[in-house]
Design a protein around this motif. Structure first.
Motif, short mmCIF file in Angstrom:
data_model
loop_
_atom_site.label_atom_id
_atom_site.label_comp_id
_atom_site.label_asym_id
_atom_site.label_seq_id
_atom_site.Cartn_x
_atom_site.Cartn_y
_atom_site.Cartn_z
N LEU A 1 39.56 25.19 43.64
CA LEU A 1 40.77 26.00 43.53
C LEU A 1 41.88 25.39 44.37
CD1 LEU A 1 41.91 28.71 42.45
CD2 LEU A 1 41.22 29.72 44.59
N GLY A 2 43.06 25.36 43.85
CA GLY A 2 44.22 24.88 44.60
C GLY A 2 44.48 23.40 44.43
N HIS A 3 43.70 22.70 43.62
CA HIS A 3 43.92 21.26 43.40
C HIS A 3 44.55 21.02 42.05
CE1 HIS A 3 41.46 19.53 46.77
NE2 HIS A 3 41.33 20.83 46.89
N ASP B 1 44.71 28.58 37.35
CA ASP B 1 46.17 28.64 37.45
C ASP B 1 46.71 29.67 36.49
OD1 ASP B 1 48.77 28.09 38.15
OD2 ASP B 1 48.91 26.27 36.94
N PRO B 2 46.96 30.90 36.94
CA PRO B 2 46.82 31.37 38.31
C PRO B 2 45.36 31.63 38.65
CG PRO B 2 47.46 33.21 36.92
CD PRO B 2 47.42 31.98 36.03
N PRO B 3 45.04 31.66 39.95
CA PRO B 3 43.65 31.90 40.34
C PRO B 3 43.24 33.36 40.06
CG PRO B 3 45.04 31.70 42.29
CD PRO B 3 45.90 31.39 41.10
N LEU B 4 42.29 33.53 39.13
CA LEU B 4 41.82 34.86 38.74
C LEU B 4 40.30 34.87 38.64
CD1 LEU B 4 44.23 35.58 35.71
CD2 LEU B 4 44.42 36.54 38.02
N GLU C 1 39.11 37.27 48.81
CA GLU C 1 40.04 38.40 48.91
C GLU C 1 40.86 38.43 47.64
OE1 GLU C 1 43.61 40.28 51.66
OE2 GLU C 1 42.43 38.61 52.44
N VAL C 2 40.92 39.62 47.02
CA VAL C 2 41.58 39.76 45.73
C VAL C 2 42.51 40.96 45.70
CG1 VAL C 2 39.68 38.65 44.46
CG2 VAL C 2 39.68 41.14 44.75
N ALA C 3 43.43 40.93 44.74
CA ALA C 3 44.30 42.07 44.45
C ALA C 3 44.15 42.39 42.97
CB ALA C 3 45.75 41.71 44.76
N PRO C 4 44.06 43.66 42.62
CA PRO C 4 43.98 44.02 41.20
C PRO C 4 45.16 43.44 40.42
CG PRO C 4 43.46 45.91 42.57
CD PRO C 4 43.99 44.83 43.48
N HIS C 5 44.88 42.87 39.26
CA HIS C 5 45.91 42.22 38.45
C HIS C 5 46.09 42.97 37.13
CE1 HIS C 5 47.51 39.11 35.71
NE2 HIS C 5 48.10 38.62 36.78
N THR C 6 45.02 43.07 36.33
CA THR C 6 45.10 43.71 35.01
C THR C 6 43.78 44.44 34.72
OG1 THR C 6 46.49 41.90 34.21
CG2 THR C 6 45.49 43.32 32.54
N ALA C 7 43.89 45.66 34.22
CA ALA C 7 42.71 46.42 33.79
C ALA C 7 42.65 46.39 32.27
CB ALA C 7 42.80 47.86 34.27
N VAL C 8 41.45 46.09 31.75
CA VAL C 8 41.24 46.05 30.31
C VAL C 8 40.08 46.99 29.98
CG1 VAL C 8 40.62 44.58 28.34
CG2 VAL C 8 41.98 43.63 30.24
N GLU C 9 40.32 47.96 29.13
CA GLU C 9 39.24 48.85 28.70
C GLU C 9 38.32 48.07 27.77
OE1 GLU C 9 38.70 51.87 30.09
OE2 GLU C 9 40.41 51.26 31.31
N ALA C 10 37.03 48.07 28.09
CA ALA C 10 36.06 47.29 27.32
C ALA C 10 34.81 48.13 27.10
CB ALA C 10 35.72 46.00 28.06
N GLY C 11 34.80 48.90 26.03
CA GLY C 11 33.65 49.76 25.74
C GLY C 11 33.46 50.79 26.82
N ASP C 12 32.26 50.84 27.41
CA ASP C 12 31.97 51.82 28.45
C ASP C 12 32.28 51.31 29.85
OD1 ASP C 12 29.90 50.00 28.66
OD2 ASP C 12 28.29 51.47 28.44
N HIS C 13 33.02 50.20 29.95
CA HIS C 13 33.41 49.62 31.23
C HIS C 13 34.92 49.35 31.26
CE1 HIS C 13 29.18 49.04 31.93
NE2 HIS C 13 29.40 48.45 33.08
N THR C 14 35.43 49.17 32.47
CA THR C 14 36.77 48.65 32.67
C THR C 14 36.61 47.25 33.24
OG1 THR C 14 37.71 50.84 33.11
CG2 THR C 14 38.96 48.93 33.90
N MET D 1 38.22 44.31 35.13
CA MET D 1 39.35 44.09 36.02
C MET D 1 39.57 42.60 36.23
SD MET D 1 40.98 46.76 37.00
CE MET D 1 41.99 45.88 38.18
N LEU D 2 40.77 42.14 35.90
CA LEU D 2 41.19 40.80 36.29
C LEU D 2 41.79 40.92 37.67
CD1 LEU D 2 42.84 39.54 32.98
CD2 LEU D 2 40.54 39.08 33.85
N LEU D 3 41.37 40.03 38.57
CA LEU D 3 41.74 40.12 39.98
C LEU D 3 42.38 38.82 40.43
CD1 LEU D 3 38.28 41.59 40.95
CD2 LEU D 3 40.42 42.89 40.86
N GLU D 4 43.55 38.93 41.06
CA GLU D 4 44.23 37.76 41.61
C GLU D 4 43.55 37.33 42.90
OE1 GLU D 4 48.60 36.49 43.39
OE2 GLU D 4 48.27 38.53 42.70
N VAL D 5 43.17 36.07 42.99
CA VAL D 5 42.53 35.54 44.19
C VAL D 5 43.61 35.21 45.23
CG1 VAL D 5 41.13 33.67 45.15
CG2 VAL D 5 40.58 34.63 42.89
N LEU D 6 43.47 35.80 46.43
CA LEU D 6 44.43 35.59 47.50
C LEU D 6 43.90 34.64 48.58
CD1 LEU D 6 45.45 39.33 47.88
CD2 LEU D 6 46.62 37.55 46.55
#
Length: 173
Positions: free
Chosen positions: A171-173, A37-40, A107-120, A122-127
């Motif tokens: 999810l959803g309960h 909550d929210p689903p990520l 199915e997801v939508a991009p939510h937030t990008a966080v730079e983490a060392g040599d990677h990005t 991605m937090l993704l909203e579950v649709l």
């Protein structure tokens, strides 16, 4: 670090989307449930990836969790980015692309990008979600793709406690 963390089994998935009329994506073993909550969920992408800059342009992504019987998919997806999905059947839902016969689809939508060392990261909203409960997963362990040799006794959702001591729930309960 790589050798030690290879001792942690992870699920295998494919993240994909249609961008400018072409399916782009890649195998991933970094899928993590983040929040109900929210689903990520989250995935991480190497800064050196040639797929990541194209995939990030899509507003919706499909994540296909791979099950036993999907081993060939991983072999097919080792090709270069531009050829990766040539001849690979995909189901489209808007921009989100899914592997037919996957153990689960998210199915997801991009939510937030966080730079983490040599990677990005991605937090993704579950649709949307779907699960084929008849399949067993493919896992990545010891730097190899494996299947599960056996199953541990099943527990009801009310019996399983997560790290915060709260019972797990769908999810959803």
């Amino acid at each position: 670090m790589r050798r030690t963390l290879a001792g942690f089994a992870t699920g295998l998935s494919v993240v994909a989307a249609e961008v400018e009329g072409r399916v782009v994506g890649m195998p991933a073993n970094s899928l993590v449930s983040v929040s109900l909550d929210p689903p990520l969920v989250s995935l991480s992408f190497a800064h050196t990836s040639t797929t990541w800059p194209v995939l990030r342009r899509a507003q919706r992504w499909g994540i296909s969790v791979l099950g036993e019987g999907n081993e060939q998919v991983l072999h097919d997806l080792r090709r270069p980015t531009a050829e990766r999905f040539d001849g690979v059947e995909m189901d489209l839902s808007g921009q989100a692309a899914f592997m037919p016969g996957a153990l689960a689809t998210i199915e997801v939508a991009p939510h937030t990008a966080v730079e983490a060392g040599d990677h990005t990261l991605m937090l993704l909203e579950v649709l949307a979600l779907d699960l084929d409960g008849t399949q067993a997963p493919l896992v990545f362990f010891g730097s190899q793709v494996r299947t599960l040799a056996g199953r541990v006794a099943a527990f009801g959702a009310s019996e399983v406690k997560m790290g915060d001591g709260q019972p797990s729930r769908p999810l959803g309960h």
